[in-house]
Design a protein around this motif. Structure first.
Motif, PDB file in Angstrom:
ATOM      1  N   ASP A  95      -1.891   3.556  -2.378  1.00  0.00           N
ATOM      2  CA  ASP A  95      -3.888   3.906  -2.383  1.00  0.00           C
ATOM      3  C   ASP A  95      -4.468   3.304  -1.350  1.00  0.00           C
ATOM      4  O   ASP A  95      -6.117   3.248  -0.684  1.00  0.00           O
ATOM      5  CB  ASP A  95      -4.153   1.909  -3.232  1.00  0.00           C
ATOM      6  CG  ASP A  95      -3.509   1.280  -2.146  1.00  0.00           C
ATOM      7  OD1 ASP A  95      -2.756   0.960  -1.444  1.00  0.00           O
ATOM      8  OD2 ASP A  95      -3.785  -0.495  -2.656  1.00  0.00           O
ATOM      9  N   ALA A  96      -4.070   4.398   0.102  1.00  0.00           N
ATOM     10  CA  ALA A  96      -4.844   4.299   1.510  1.00  0.00           C
ATOM     11  C   ALA A  96      -5.484   5.515   1.616  1.00  0.00           C
ATOM     12  O   ALA A  96      -5.415   5.983   0.830  1.00  0.00           O
ATOM     13  CB  ALA A  96      -3.550   4.446   2.406  1.00  0.00           C
ATOM     14  N   LYS A 119       2.340   2.071  -3.019  1.00  0.00           N
ATOM     15  CA  LYS A 119       0.511   2.601  -4.313  1.00  0.00           C
ATOM     16  C   LYS A 119       0.359   3.497  -4.180  1.00  0.00           C
ATOM     17  O   LYS A 119      -0.534   3.739  -4.709  1.00  0.00           O
ATOM     18  CB  LYS A 119      -0.075   0.828  -4.499  1.00  0.00           C
ATOM     19  CG  LYS A 119       0.722   0.023  -5.289  1.00  0.00           C
ATOM     20  CD  LYS A 119      -0.660  -1.334  -4.869  1.00  0.00           C
ATOM     21  CE  LYS A 119       0.069  -2.858  -6.093  1.00  0.00           C
ATOM     22  NZ  LYS A 119      -1.405  -3.566  -5.921  1.00  0.00           N
ATOM     23  N   ILE A 143      -5.195   1.796   5.248  1.00  0.00           N
ATOM     24  CA  ILE A 143      -4.540   0.390   4.133  1.00  0.00           C
ATOM     25  C   ILE A 143      -6.267  -0.244   4.070  1.00  0.00           C
ATOM     26  O   ILE A 143      -6.614  -0.850   5.085  1.00  0.00           O
ATOM     27  CB  ILE A 143      -3.365  -0.044   5.114  1.00  0.00           C
ATOM     28  CG1 ILE A 143      -2.508   1.080   5.169  1.00  0.00           C
ATOM     29  CG2 ILE A 143      -2.920  -0.509   3.539  1.00  0.00           C
ATOM     30  CD1 ILE A 143      -1.060   0.995   5.558  1.00  0.00           C
ATOM     31  N   SER A 192       0.903  -1.408   0.253  1.00  0.00           N
ATOM     32  CA  SER A 192      -0.219   0.141   0.138  1.00  0.00           C
ATOM     33  C   SER A 192       0.761   1.373   0.203  1.00  0.00           C
ATOM     34  O   SER A 192       0.942   2.588  -0.739  1.00  0.00           O
ATOM     35  CB  SER A 192      -0.832  -0.059   1.556  1.00  0.00           C
ATOM     36  OG  SER A 192      -1.628   1.263   1.450  1.00  0.00           O
TER      37      SER A 192
END
Length: 486
Positions: free
Chosen positions: A336-337, A334, A363, A331
């Motif tokens: 994406d949290a 990326k 996350i 995470s």
């Protein structure tokens, strides 16, 4: 004279009083041993507050009655709102104290909050449900992450607390029994110089014991006040034969001279499971130059082979989450949290309070360990107390005849301030200070040492370090040798 906090006249926010810190007392403040107010033939070992409540409600037409189901309904507000501090300035005092220990500084009583530091220590128990949860878990790593959440939650009530508690008198005590939460708590001021407060909490069903001692030190650095934590927390899960120990983080209150006051907790907190060898390392992050790290807590749990098992993250003001280390790293790479509003945790009160709004980026795959409960809607006018804190100085009907005569709830200066009577509170505070100075001189002349009543200095069985240990028998309610401190 007792030391007090420091706030500028235009400022109404200063959280100088923390679970892991308190302004120290002047070395002249002590008390002498005296007789208790109880009759020598009284046997209260089998009497409970619940019994006293029922009896007093029957005998007195003016008594506050319990709910229909017989359960005491605790108050949800204080008798009087917070006293204004806008007419008081303290910079003239503090500007001479840069780099000094603040134990000798005398400040107006208006900057106090109507609680003793011993009562503030009982706020460790505000999230006892986490300890109960840990007791039910079969996996040691799962238990550790919940214990870690409990350690973080224990400082959560410090947010926006603008006053300092009253310094405990030598020999002062405070007890708290919560049958609904399944524990009882006792604390005693065991030393005056240095000021040391010892506490012990135990499960009513013999599931856990939680104990420790606090020796706070505060320093003023010109624009901020730093609280250095001293003292070890020990949590024992009796069923699992485990003991966890840790120390509290540092705390700093900024913008003492001008600007909006704000608090940061920082430093490394290490929690050790002395039975399994598991260890949790929590980093309470400093705010940083642009404030991006304010209130953040991050860390990990590793087993005895030092393999990282879980990553913990969140804010000590809001919530804590747990996630698998691989998912955490993925995470992080990326990004994406996401920040999202979570539903209220089961068992937390929401009546009349704001919805929980998180600022933590969650996350995917994370498990919620703890979330702070919203404060009551009038909290700002009530010293920013939580619902739990509102009840700490409450005297239930019939309680006075069962309490030790040294209990905080019987202190006249704190009681007067809670009722909004600042003049009486000031007079009583001066009287108590003079009484303890006289007591100290009398003991000095007689070459007598102060004897603690409920705790004794010994060795922590798990760390080997010197610690104040509970001697037991407080709840037998034999107060024959209690000092007369009020």
């Amino acid at each position: 004279m007792e030391a007090e906090p420091w706030i500028l006249p235009e400022q109404d926010e200063l959280s100088m009083t923390l679970h892991n810190s308190a302004v120290t007392m002047n070395s002249e403040e002590e008390f002498y041993d005296a007789e208790t107010g109880l009759e020598s033939g009284d046997d209260l070992s089998d009497v409970s507050f619940k019994d006293a409540l029922v009896n007093d409600c029957k005998d007195s037409s003016n008594a506050i009655r319990p709910q229909d189901n017989g359960v005491w309904e605790r108050r949800k507000t204080l008798p009087a709102p917070m006293i204004s501090r806008s007419d008081y300035s303290v910079w003239g005092i503090l500007k001479k104290c840069v780099g000094m220990d603040l134990s000798k500084i005398t400040m107006p009583i208006v900057f106090n909050e109507p609680l003793s530091f011993l009562q503030r220590m009982s706020e460790y128990m505000q999230h006892t449900h986490l300890i109960h949860k840990a007791c039910t878990l079969s996996d040691s790593i799962d238990r550790m992450q919940v214990v870690a959440a409990f350690a973080v939650s224990s400082v959560a009530s410090q947010l926006d607390r603008t006053g300092k508690p009253f310094n405990p008198l030598l020999g002062e005590t405070y007890e708290l029994t919560r049958e609904d939460e399944g524990y009882r708590f006792i604390t005693e001021q065991v030393s005056h110089h240095p000021p040391i407060s010892a506490f012990h909490a135990q499960s009513l069903k013999q599931e856990f014991e939680f104990h420790g001692s606090i020796h706070p030190k505060l320093k003023f650095w010109g624009k901020s006040v730093e609280a250095e934590p001293k003292g070890t927390m020990t949590l024992e899960l009796l069923k699992h034969k485990e003991a966890y120990t840790w120390t509290n983080p540092f705390c700093c209150v900024h913008n003492i001279i001008m600007g909006k006051l704000w608090i940061e907790q920082y430093g490394t907190v290490e929690i050790e499971n002395h039975h399994t060898g598991d260890r949790c390392v929590l980093n309470f992050k400093p705010c940083g130059l642009f404030g991006k790290e304010l209130h953040k807590v991050e860390g990990h749990i590793q087993d005895k082979s030092k393999k990282k098992r879980r990553v913990l993250y969140g804010k000590w003001t809001e919530c804590m989450y747990s996630v698998d280390p691989k998912m955490y790293e993925a995470s992080k790479n990326k990004g994406d949290a996401k920040i999202k509003t979570q539903q209220q945790c089961a068992g937390e009160e929401t009546e009349g309070g704001p919805e929980v709004q998180e600022t933590v980026a969650v996350i995917p795959g994370s498990a919620l360990l703890w979330r702070i409960a919203p404060r009551p809607p009038d909290s700002e006018q009530m010293y920013n107390f939580t619902r739990f804190t509102m009840t700490l100085n409450e005297l239930e009907p019939g309680m006075e005849r069962l309490l030790a005569p040294t209990d905080c709830r019987l202190r006249p200066d704190i009681r007067a301030m809670e009722n909004g009577d600042l003049d009486t509170a000031h007079v009583e505070k001066d009287r108590l200070e003079e009484k303890q100075r006289v007591g100290r001189k009398e003991r000095s002349n007689a070459e007598e040492e102060w004897l603690t009543r409920w705790f004794q200095l010994g060795s922590n069985h798990h760390t080997g370090a010197q610690d104040w240990l509970y001697k037991g028998k407080y709840f037998d309610r034999n107060y024959t040798n209690c000092p007369n401190i009020y």
